[in-house]
Design a protein around this motif. Structure first.
Motif, PDB file in Angstrom:
ATOM      1  N   ALA A 502     -14.642 -40.908  19.833  1.00  0.00           N
ATOM      2  CA  ALA A 502     -15.775 -40.799  18.906  1.00  0.00           C
ATOM      3  C   ALA A 502     -16.003 -42.134  18.209  1.00  0.00           C
ATOM      4  O   ALA A 502     -15.088 -42.949  18.071  1.00  0.00           O
ATOM      5  N   LYS A 503     -17.237 -42.346  17.767  1.00  0.00           N
ATOM      6  CA  LYS A 503     -17.579 -43.539  16.986  1.00  0.00           C
ATOM      7  C   LYS A 503     -17.415 -43.241  15.517  1.00  0.00           C
ATOM      8  O   LYS A 503     -17.682 -42.121  15.051  1.00  0.00           O
ATOM      9  N   ALA A 504     -16.998 -44.287  14.785  1.00  0.00           N
ATOM     10  CA  ALA A 504     -16.897 -44.175  13.329  1.00  0.00           C
ATOM     11  C   ALA A 504     -17.473 -45.431  12.715  1.00  0.00           C
ATOM     12  O   ALA A 504     -17.343 -46.525  13.277  1.00  0.00           O
ATOM     13  N   VAL A 505     -18.145 -45.287  11.567  1.00  0.00           N
ATOM     14  CA  VAL A 505     -18.740 -46.431  10.874  1.00  0.00           C
ATOM     15  C   VAL A 505     -18.069 -46.563   9.510  1.00  0.00           C
ATOM     16  O   VAL A 505     -18.135 -45.646   8.691  1.00  0.00           O
ATOM     17  N   ARG A 506     -17.416 -47.725   9.325  1.00  0.00           N
ATOM     18  CA  ARG A 506     -16.756 -47.977   8.036  1.00  0.00           C
ATOM     19  C   ARG A 506     -17.137 -49.376   7.582  1.00  0.00           C
ATOM     20  O   ARG A 506     -16.949 -50.346   8.321  1.00  0.00           O
ATOM     21  N   GLY A 507     -17.666 -49.437   6.360  1.00  0.00           N
ATOM     22  CA  GLY A 507     -18.072 -50.732   5.822  1.00  0.00           C
ATOM     23  C   GLY A 507     -19.145 -51.399   6.663  1.00  0.00           C
ATOM     24  O   GLY A 507     -19.192 -52.623   6.759  1.00  0.00           O
ATOM     25  N   GLY A 508     -19.987 -50.597   7.283  1.00  0.00           N
ATOM     26  CA  GLY A 508     -21.067 -51.144   8.087  1.00  0.00           C
ATOM     27  C   GLY A 508     -20.631 -51.619   9.460  1.00  0.00           C
ATOM     28  O   GLY A 508     -21.424 -52.205  10.197  1.00  0.00           O
ATOM     29  N   ILE A 509     -19.374 -51.349   9.839  1.00  0.00           N
ATOM     30  CA  ILE A 509     -18.856 -51.776  11.144  1.00  0.00           C
ATOM     31  C   ILE A 509     -18.557 -50.542  11.986  1.00  0.00           C
ATOM     32  O   ILE A 509     -17.887 -49.606  11.529  1.00  0.00           O
ATOM     33  N   THR A 510     -19.066 -50.529  13.207  1.00  0.00           N
ATOM     34  CA  THR A 510     -18.871 -49.406  14.114  1.00  0.00           C
ATOM     35  C   THR A 510     -17.638 -49.646  14.974  1.00  0.00           C
ATOM     36  O   THR A 510     -17.476 -50.717  15.564  1.00  0.00           O
ATOM     37  N   THR A 511     -16.771 -48.654  14.992  1.00  0.00           N
ATOM     38  CA  THR A 511     -15.584 -48.730  15.858  1.00  0.00           C
ATOM     39  C   THR A 511     -15.471 -47.442  16.659  1.00  0.00           C
ATOM     40  O   THR A 511     -16.068 -46.422  16.318  1.00  0.00           O
ATOM     41  N   SER A 512     -14.701 -47.532  17.723  1.00  0.00           N
ATOM     42  CA  SER A 512     -14.447 -46.363  18.558  1.00  0.00           C
ATOM     43  C   SER A 512     -13.023 -45.898  18.305  1.00  0.00           C
ATOM     44  O   SER A 512     -12.095 -46.708  18.266  1.00  0.00           O
ATOM     45  N   GLU A 513     -12.859 -44.593  18.143  1.00  0.00           N
ATOM     46  CA  GLU A 513     -11.545 -44.025  17.863  1.00  0.00           C
ATOM     47  C   GLU A 513     -11.243 -42.926  18.879  1.00  0.00           C
ATOM     48  O   GLU A 513     -12.146 -42.211  19.333  1.00  0.00           O
ATOM     49  N   VAL A 514      -9.972 -42.793  19.201  1.00  0.00           N
ATOM     50  CA  VAL A 514      -9.534 -41.772  20.143  1.00  0.00           C
ATOM     51  C   VAL A 514      -8.457 -40.938  19.461  1.00  0.00           C
ATOM     52  O   VAL A 514      -7.461 -41.480  18.973  1.00  0.00           O
ATOM     53  N   SER A 515      -8.661 -39.609  19.461  1.00  0.00           N
ATOM     54  CA  SER A 515      -7.731 -38.734  18.757  1.00  0.00           C
ATOM     55  C   SER A 515      -7.184 -37.678  19.704  1.00  0.00           C
ATOM     56  O   SER A 515      -7.955 -37.039  20.440  1.00  0.00           O
TER      57      SER A 515
END
Length: 552
Positions: A502-515
């Motif tokens: 899934a994608k996550a946006v923190r502090g205006g930066i998009t990252t991809s995370e896998v859980s």
């Protein structure tokens, strides 16, 4: 087996650690969540050629570490040994990339090249998707695949060896024929020149010797007069007589000189001996000047002939002997060329017969392997709801080469009576997925210790067909490891281990995370895949049913 994947600063991945397990591992998520980035990152550490812009924006470098468990006898050990790299039951691959595209790799903490990574990759991972970048849809690769399936590597190597020998024999024959043709073009020149040189028979140093003798003969008359004068001056009427007189006079006085004249007398005696030798030398030299007047003419003729032939052939007079030997060897090659060529033709015919025999044996073995592959494919297609489809391995005659004389192609007919054609042109998207899955299963059935990755192999199928694909993937994963990127809830439900991307946006930066997903989270994810953005109770019930069907 792939046990661990650590990704840092690759595209939209900040830091990601994944611990994979044996069996069927599924990765799911929305389109664009970053599932393909995982495969890109894995491909990067395995040395696959892919996109260059992998480093996350603002990062100094991107890094991927992959850890594999190796069973005893794993083919990777052969690659490590050939590369001089340390080996153990754990294989650690690490590779970094800079924003400028500079790549550095390590294998078990030792620097390694991209070629070594790719060689290891062939023993560790099989990647497969609908676009099939590994060649299942490429007819140019089908022959090698059939050979691998049939275990024909030794026969194929034998054919390649005879082909190389045949090619070498053809080159040797062509070279000999060309050389003979060149020599034949100058045969008249060679025979005339060799005869001319044989008649003259030049010797090393002869030019200088003849030139010296010629000058001596030319000055003989003048030298004879001077020699006569010299002999007269040295003889009894000259120095010899005077020294003899002096010796007699001194000898008469010796008795009165109390030994004072012994030394002078001894010196005169030695001088008379030296004088005699001088006279003898002059006499010998004078004898050399007594020659037949015709000898001068003969010497000059020989000298002029020698120098004329040297000028004609553009060599020094002293090199005429070596030049003659070279012409004689070329003439011998001409005389023996026909015999040599006949021998080369016989050798070529022999090795061609060996090649033809080995190629025919390989063709027969391929035909038998094709029958087995077609039967295996029929067995694989039925569980995938394609029992009416027909897969055929066709063999046709091809120009002879290092791989034999066969052209191999995989063709399919999706329904009885329908025309057969190439996989990529005949099958629809869903059908193609299942054909490729079945083919991959057949071709890798004997592979051990290989992690198989399927990238959306279930695209274009759904319902019972997707469930059949999921069952086949689960069965394929038994005793091994399969990674599946999927959008199909039926396939996802068959996984033994499940991750959500899934994608996550923190502090205006998009990252991809896998859980990793536990049981409850799996229900929610499968329900999302069934229902879309709005997950209903009915969707959760359906998800539980799918998951229970797997457990049952």
């Amino acid at each position: 087996m792939l046990r661990h994947l650590d990704i840092r600063d690759m595209l939209i991945i900040d830091r990601l650690e994944l611990a994979f397990q044996p069996g069927l591992n599924v990765l799911t998520g929305e389109t664009g969540a970053g599932k393909s980035i995982l495969l890109d990152s894995l491909g990067f550490v395995l040395g696959w050629r892919g996109r260059a812009d992998l480093v996350r924006t603002g990062a100094d470098q991107g890094e991927v570490v992959a850890v594999f468990d190796l069973a005893p006898g794993h083919p990777a050990f052969t690659v490590l040994e050939a590369a001089g790299l340390p080996a153990g039951d754990e294989l650690i691959l690490r590779r970094v990339n800079t924003p400028e595209g500079r790549k550095t790799a390590w294998v078990n903490d030792r620097r390694a090249s991209g070629d070594v990574l790719r060689a290891l990759s062939d023993t560790l991972v099989e990647l497969h998707g609908q676009q099939d970048d590994r060649g299942l849809l490429d007819p140019r690769q089908h022959r090698a695949m059939l050979d691998a399936y049939g275990g024909l590597a030794d026969m194929r190597a034998e054919v390649a060896g005879f082909w190389r020998a045949r090619s070498a024999a053809e080159k040797s024959l062509a070279k000999a024929e060309a050389a003979l043709a060149d020599i034949q073009a100058e045969e008249e020149f060679l025979r005339h020149s060799v005869a001319e040189l044989d008649a003259l028979d030049p010797q090393p140093g002869e030019d200088a010797e003849l030139d010296s003798r010629r000058r001596l003969m030319q000055g003989a008359e003048r030298m004879r007069a001077d020699l006569a004068k010299a002999l007269s001056a040295l003889g009894p009427d000259g120095a010899e007589g005077a020294m003899g007189d002096a010796a007699r006079w001194l000898d008469g006085l010796a008795g009165q000189a109390e030994g004072g004249l012994e030394e002078p007398l001894a010196s005169i005696e030695r001088a008379l001996v030296e004088l005699g030798e001088a006279q003898a030398g002059v006499d010998r030299f004078a004898e050399t000047l007594n020659f037949n007047p015709a000898a001068l003419e003969e010497t000059e003729e020989r000298l002029f002939a020698l120098r004329g032939l040297a000028r004609k052939h553009g060599v020094a007079p002293d090199d005429l002997g070596a030049f003659a030997a070279d012409l004689q060897s070329r003439l011998a090659a001409l005389d023996g060329g026909a015999h040599q060529i006949e021998g080369l033709r016989i050798a070529l015919a022999d090795v061609t017969a060996e090649y033809d025999r080995a190629a025919a044996g390989l063709s027969d073995a391929r035909a038998a392997a094709a029958v087995r592959l077609d039967a295996d494919m029929a067995g694989e297609l039925a569980p995938l709801k394609m029992e009416r489809a027909v897969f055929s391995t066709t063999l046709a005659e091809a120009p002879a080469g290092p791989d034999g004389v066969d052209a191999v192609a995989f063709v399919v007919a999706t329904n009885p009576g329908a025309p057969a054609g190439p996989l990529s042109k005949i099958a629809s998207g869903g059908e193609l997925s299942r054909f490729l899955l079945a083919l991959k299963v057949c071709l890798t059935r004997e592979a051990e210790g290989v992690t198989m990755i399927f990238d959306e192999i279930d695209r274009g199928v759904g319902g019972a067909t997707a469930d059949a694909v999921g069952k086949r993937l689960a069965a394929l994963a038994e005793g091994g490891q399969v990674l599946v990127v999927t959008h199909s809830p039926q396939v996802a439900a068959r996984g033994a281990h499940h991750w959500r991307v899934a994608k996550a946006v923190r502090g205006g930066i998009t990252t991809s995370e896998v859980s990793p997903l536990d049981a409850d989270a799996r229900v929610d994810e499968v329900a999302r895949m069934l229902a879309g953005d709005t997950v209903t109770a009915a969707a959760r019930d359906a998800a539980r049913a799918l998951l229970q069907a797997r457990d049952g």
